[in-house]
Write an enzyme that holds these catalytic residues in place. Structure first.
Site, PDB file in Angstrom:
ATOM      1  N   HIS A 205       0.828  -1.206   0.000  1.00 19.05           N
ATOM      2  CA  HIS A 205       0.000   0.000   0.000  1.00 19.05           C
ATOM      3  C   HIS A 205       0.861   1.254   0.000  1.00 19.05           C
ATOM      4  O   HIS A 205       0.430   2.309  -0.450  1.00 19.05           O
ATOM      5  CB  HIS A 205      -0.953  -0.021   1.191  1.00 19.05           C
ATOM      6  CG  HIS A 205      -2.065  -1.001   1.002  1.00 19.05           C
ATOM      7  ND1 HIS A 205      -2.070  -2.236   1.589  1.00 19.05           N
ATOM      8  CD2 HIS A 205      -3.188  -0.939   0.244  1.00 19.05           C
ATOM      9  CE1 HIS A 205      -3.145  -2.891   1.213  1.00 19.05           C
ATOM     10  NE2 HIS A 205      -3.843  -2.134   0.398  1.00 19.05           N
ATOM     11  N   CYS A 521     -10.029  -3.618  -9.867  1.00 20.85           N
ATOM     12  CA  CYS A 521      -9.469  -2.361  -9.340  1.00 20.85           C
ATOM     13  C   CYS A 521      -8.093  -2.568  -8.719  1.00 20.85           C
ATOM     14  O   CYS A 521      -7.554  -1.670  -8.084  1.00 20.85           O
ATOM     15  CB  CYS A 521     -10.420  -1.713  -8.341  1.00 20.85           C
ATOM     16  SG  CYS A 521     -10.864  -2.785  -6.976  1.00 20.85           S
TER      17      CYS A 521
END
Ligand code: PEP
Ligand code: MG
Length: 591
Positions: A205, A521
């Protein structure tokens, strides 16, 4: 790994966010205490003990202020999640009273004739060593608390508190052993020009956040910290995965040329912004943006995205001691929806857990909330239903201002979706009772397909979900059992593994059979090398970091869907990831 090139030093790592950044090194201190240490005379002992006492008092007052702020929030918002934070602060305050830590440090000043900082440090090390020797999970967690309180005391003693990342000088390159996603979310792209770390994988992330902020980044550069110091000039090449320390004039010129090429290409691609993404045989594809922070919205508008396909809402509420209230979340969502000007906005409920921590939410769950196999995503939200309901109420109120969908992260079972839907209905009922306007039809509630079990059960999940969003990042991680944030196994991370592709194909087919919308996504959606494959598998909606969107659009404009279907079939017949890669390259080169 480090190599000499002409006279500049080159360190290799993983290029995880494209572009080239040149600036001055700002080293981010890691958790270790680096304290001044010196001897004192017997006559200096009382003064040194007084200095310690003043630091303890200041630290306690600071904690008490934080404590009352947390209490204020508790009263005004009925947000019980701040309880854990309060307990933690109470524990810290307690440790700053006449505790073993404080007494031990005071005695060491007198007995060992050392300065207060060194005495605190020595006592912290002694306590932690004792706790660790007992091999007890509870005491291991307390060790962290002792270290934290010790760090605060030393900061008060030296008055050199760690400078927050949000305030670094303009033109800084942040260099650190590791940056968490929360650290990265604090960076101001007007001041920071690039990121370089020793630890971190390409799909982490932190990498995603760097891309979102448009910051060139190289992670997993082993040995980096040993070769640099704050104030050095550094060049971070996110395309090649290289870091150049004190680059020569020659290198700088070369990189400047490449940077100009980049900017020219970006300008050229951005001219496509107003054009629809239609294949050569006339099929329109919806290209949406993944968004983490409001500051990305300018970029989203610039590339002409068809709305937000994934709002990673947890990033908007990191770096804070308590969870946001309903009003605060509502305002944040409403502002993004209004800026989307009628285009759809898919808000994912908070995907906290794993390496995305939230002080106010995960406190009571200990290690489970920091494990990728523990309480993460919807599991954590369902363990704190009052938090999920607050988030649903905020989203429902914001949905009155635009076209909103709600997405649940880390879904594994049908019952999770059912329970979440019940909580959503309850949130709507409460808002009705408060006479707050929300849309008559509740927003669609969708499931992320990012756990292999969910992909395999996607027929069942399609019965209870209004749409699917396939999260290829986690789907790859969990299918191949490879931590997406670990640079040591980054070379094994491969979304083209037939196991991953089959799960994607399976989930897409289930969604199409159930006639519910399906998108991808994960990062694979924003990589133009895989666009043909995605469309060939039946996908018509892709959501990606805005900066990747123009290149994917360009690829779609050149693509023939009939050929893409045929090629996807050929890819799906392959067993070997290398062969799949080669086949895709062959197709891409043939276009
Ligand atoms: C994914 O897992 O692919 C995804 C889109 O979610 P995140 O990257 O936020 O985990
Ligand atoms: Mg995910």
């Amino acid at each position: 790994m480090s190599e000499e090139r002409a006279s500049d030093r080159v360190i290799a790592g993983l290029g995880v966010s494209p572009g080239i950044g040149i600036g001055t090194i700002h080293v981010r201190e890691s958790g270790a205490l680096d304290v001044p240490e010196y001897s004192i005379t017997g006559s200096q002992v009382p003064d040194e003990q007084k200095r310690l006492k003043n630091a303890v008092d200041r630290a306690r007052r600071q904690m008490a202020r934080l404590r009352s702020k947390a209490r204020g929030r508790l009263n005004t918002t009925a947000n019980l999640t701040s309880n854990e934070f309060g307990y933690l602060l109470d524990a810290y305050i307690h440790m700053l009273k006449d505790s073993r830590l404080v007494r031990g440090a005071r005695d060491r000043i007198a007995d060992d004739r050392i300065n207060a900082e060194a005495a605190v440090q020595a006592e912290v090390v002694a306590i932690v060593r004792e706790f660790d020797a007992m091999h007890d999970a509870y005491l291991a967690a307390r060790s962290e608390d002792i270290r934290e309180v010790g760090k605060r005391l030393v900061n008060h003693l030296t008055k050199a508190s760690v400078r927050p990342l949000s305030t670094v000088p303009k033109g800084s390159v942040i260099v650190a052993e590791e940056l968490t996603p929360a650290d990265t979310a604090q960076l101001d792209p007007r001041k920071v020009v690039a990121i370089a770390t020793q630890v971190g994988g390409a799909q982490s992330h932190t990498a995603i956040m760097a891309q979102a902020l448009g910051l060139p980044a190289v992670l997993g550069a082993s040995g980096l910290l040993a070769t640099i110091k704050s104030g050095d000039q550094i060049l971070v090449d996110g395309d090649m995965g290289q870091i150049v320390v004190n680059p020569t004039e020659q290198s700088l010129e070369l990189f400047q040329r490449r940077r100009n090429d980049h900017l020219r290409e970006k300008k050229r691609l951005n001219r496509l912004a107003k054009q629809r993404a239609v294949t050569r045989d006339g099929v329109e594809i919806s290209l949406q943006a993944n968004v983490e922070l409001p500051l990305e919205m300018a970029n989203v508008a610039q590339v002409g995205a068809n709305g937000i396909g994934l709002l990673r809402s947890e990033f908007m509420f990191m770096n804070r001691p308590t969870m946001p209230s309903e009003d605060e979340q509502f305002e944040a969502f409403r502002s993004l929806i209004e800026r989307s000007e009628g285009a759809p906005v898919t808000i994912r409920t908070a995907d906290f857990g794993g390496n995305k921590s939230a002080a106010g939410l995960v406190g009571e769950f200990g290690e489970s909330a920091s494990s990728t196999l523990g309480l993460r995503g919807v599991r954590l939200s369902l363990a704190r239903p009052e938090f999920l309901e607050t988030q649903f109420r905020a989203i429902l109120r914001a949905a009155a201002y635009g076209d909103v969908r709600i997405l649940l992260p880390m879904v594994t079972t049908v019952s999770e979706v059912r329970t979440a839907r019940e909580i959503l209905a309850r949130a709507a009922r409460r808002l009705h009772r408060r006479n707050i306007p929300i849309p008559i039809a509740l927003p669609p509630l969708g499931s992320m397909i990012e756990v292999p079990g969910a992909a395999l059960a996607s027929d069942a999940l399609a019965q209870v979900s209004d749409f699917f969003a396939i999260g290829s990042n986690d789907l790859t991680m969990y299918t191949l059992a490879i931590d997406r944030g670990d640079e040591r196994v980054a070379h094994l991370y491969n979304p083209l593994h037939p196991g991953v592709l089959r799960l994607i194909q399976f989930a897409v087919a289930a969604a199409l059979r159930a006639r519910i919308p399906v998108s991808v996504c994960g990062e694979i959606a924003g990589d133009p090398r895989y666009t043909g494959l995605m469309l060939g598998l039946g996908l018509r909606e892709l959501s990606m970091t805005a900066t990747n969107l123009p290149r994917v659009k360009k690829c779609i404009l050149d693509l023939n869907l009939v050929a893409a279907n045929r090629r996807a079939q050929m890819v799906m017949e392959q067993m070997d990831p290398m062969r799949i890669q080669a086949l895709i390259e062959e197709f891409n080169e043939g276009d």
